[in-house]
Scaffold this active site. Sequence first.
Site, PDB file in Angstrom:
ATOM      1  N   ASP A   1       0.804   0.587  -0.991  1.00 10.05           N
ATOM      2  CA  ASP A   1       0.418  -0.817  -1.038  1.00 10.05           C
ATOM      3  C   ASP A   1       0.113  -1.650  -0.884  1.00 10.05           C
ATOM      4  O   ASP A   1       0.481  -3.261  -0.442  1.00 10.05           O
ATOM      5  CB  ASP A   1      -1.121  -0.272   0.688  1.00 10.05           C
ATOM      6  CG  ASP A   1      -1.262   0.776   1.411  1.00 10.05           C
ATOM      7  OD1 ASP A   1       0.555   0.018   1.978  1.00 10.05           O
ATOM      8  OD2 ASP A   1      -2.085   1.023   1.331  1.00 10.05           O
TER       9      ASP A   1
ATOM     10  N   LYS B   1       3.613   6.762   9.258  1.00 14.63           N
ATOM     11  CA  LYS B   1       4.196   7.006   7.851  1.00 14.63           C
ATOM     12  C   LYS B   1       5.480   7.522   7.296  1.00 14.63           C
ATOM     13  O   LYS B   1       6.175   8.005   7.125  1.00 14.63           O
ATOM     14  CB  LYS B   1       3.096   6.241   6.900  1.00 14.63           C
ATOM     15  CG  LYS B   1       2.673   4.877   7.565  1.00 14.63           C
ATOM     16  CD  LYS B   1       1.044   4.707   6.996  1.00 14.63           C
ATOM     17  CE  LYS B   1       0.757   3.245   6.882  1.00 14.63           C
ATOM     18  NZ  LYS B   1      -0.341   2.672   6.764  1.00 14.63           N
TER      19      LYS B   1
ATOM     20  N   GLN C   1      -5.211   5.259   3.423  1.00 16.35           N
ATOM     21  CA  GLN C   1      -5.351   5.112   4.791  1.00 16.35           C
ATOM     22  C   GLN C   1      -6.845   4.284   4.319  1.00 16.35           C
ATOM     23  O   GLN C   1      -7.627   5.255   4.832  1.00 16.35           O
ATOM     24  CB  GLN C   1      -5.022   5.875   5.874  1.00 16.35           C
ATOM     25  CG  GLN C   1      -5.430   5.576   6.777  1.00 16.35           C
ATOM     26  CD  GLN C   1      -3.992   4.676   7.254  1.00 16.35           C
ATOM     27  OE1 GLN C   1      -2.899   4.669   7.165  1.00 16.35           O
ATOM     28  NE2 GLN C   1      -3.704   3.154   7.841  1.00 16.35           N
TER      29      GLN C   1
END
Length: 291
Positions: free
Chosen positions: A114, A47, A91
């Site tokens: 997200d 990422k 994460q």
Amino acid sequence: MILDGIKIRDQILAEAKPRVAALPRPPGLAVVLVGEDPASEIYVRNKIKACHDLGIHSEKYTPPPTVTTAELLTLVRQLNQQETVDSILVQMPLPAQVDTAAVLAAIDPRKDADGFHPYNAGLLLAGQPAPRACTPAGVMEILRRCQIPLEGKRAVVVGRSEIVGKPMALMLLEANCTVTLCHSRTRDLAAECRRAEILVAAIGKPAFLTREHISKGAVVIDVGINRITDPAQAERIFGRQERPSTIVGDAHPLHMAELASAYTPVPGGVGPLTIAMLMLNTIQLAERRQA
Ligand code: NDP
């Protein structure tokens, strides 16, 4: 037809570059990585590399595996306030002692990289624009760019997680599919799957959907990423010896190739799209904040 996720990711990122360049300052993504889970470390590294390649500013925060919920909440609130941070990603998975839902809910929904915040999940349910969960959004992008017709099709999603299965079902519904959402309590899963014209596998079990689940001509989207280290298991699936550590999806790769009219390979299908959609979410959040 093999639905090539790498090619589509590259198209999306090439289209995104001028949007980044047009902003007053580079978009900023803050990534929080707790602990030393090797898979999570690889995801975060990829990422951050994608950010770098696009000109997105990224910051990595690495609290120790012993971090408490309160400490993580403090970090998230700091990032919420930080002017140069447009987008925040925590994460998953978080360690067992951490209240994951509380941490996700603490992220400012306007910085939710997200799309996991309940407010943004609610906007998806309401059919309104919002950052969307990257993996199902990536699947929709594959289907759209490969011109797979969706209107009126019977779509079956196997798996009902908050991050893949549930938002996937809503997005397919929004695209006018007739959607069935299956899970571990579904009676006669094979019969449900065989009715699918669009079959999405998001289960987390290697090569789980086989010939008996896939009808001839179906479009199969395999979200699964399973690492197999047992050579005997790999040989059972592929019918030949494989490398000691092999990635396999949730659909049986040979049966899928034999029966599907179009399918996403693993690796190289859905996986590359997840990061591309994260970049798009970050850019969009930055565009809104910097407008
Ligand atoms: P979860 O473990 O959160 O969810 C798995 C789902 O599969 C659950 O809803 C579960 O049902 C269902 N399931 C499990 N066993 C069966 C069964 N025997 N029959 C029917 N349904 C079953 O997984 P995720 O959604 O997080 O991930 C799914 C897969 O996608 C994994 O392989 C993961 O690695 C991969 N993934 C890939 C990404 C990418 O970028 N390509 C991103 C995220 C995930 P129940 O709810 O009843 O327990």
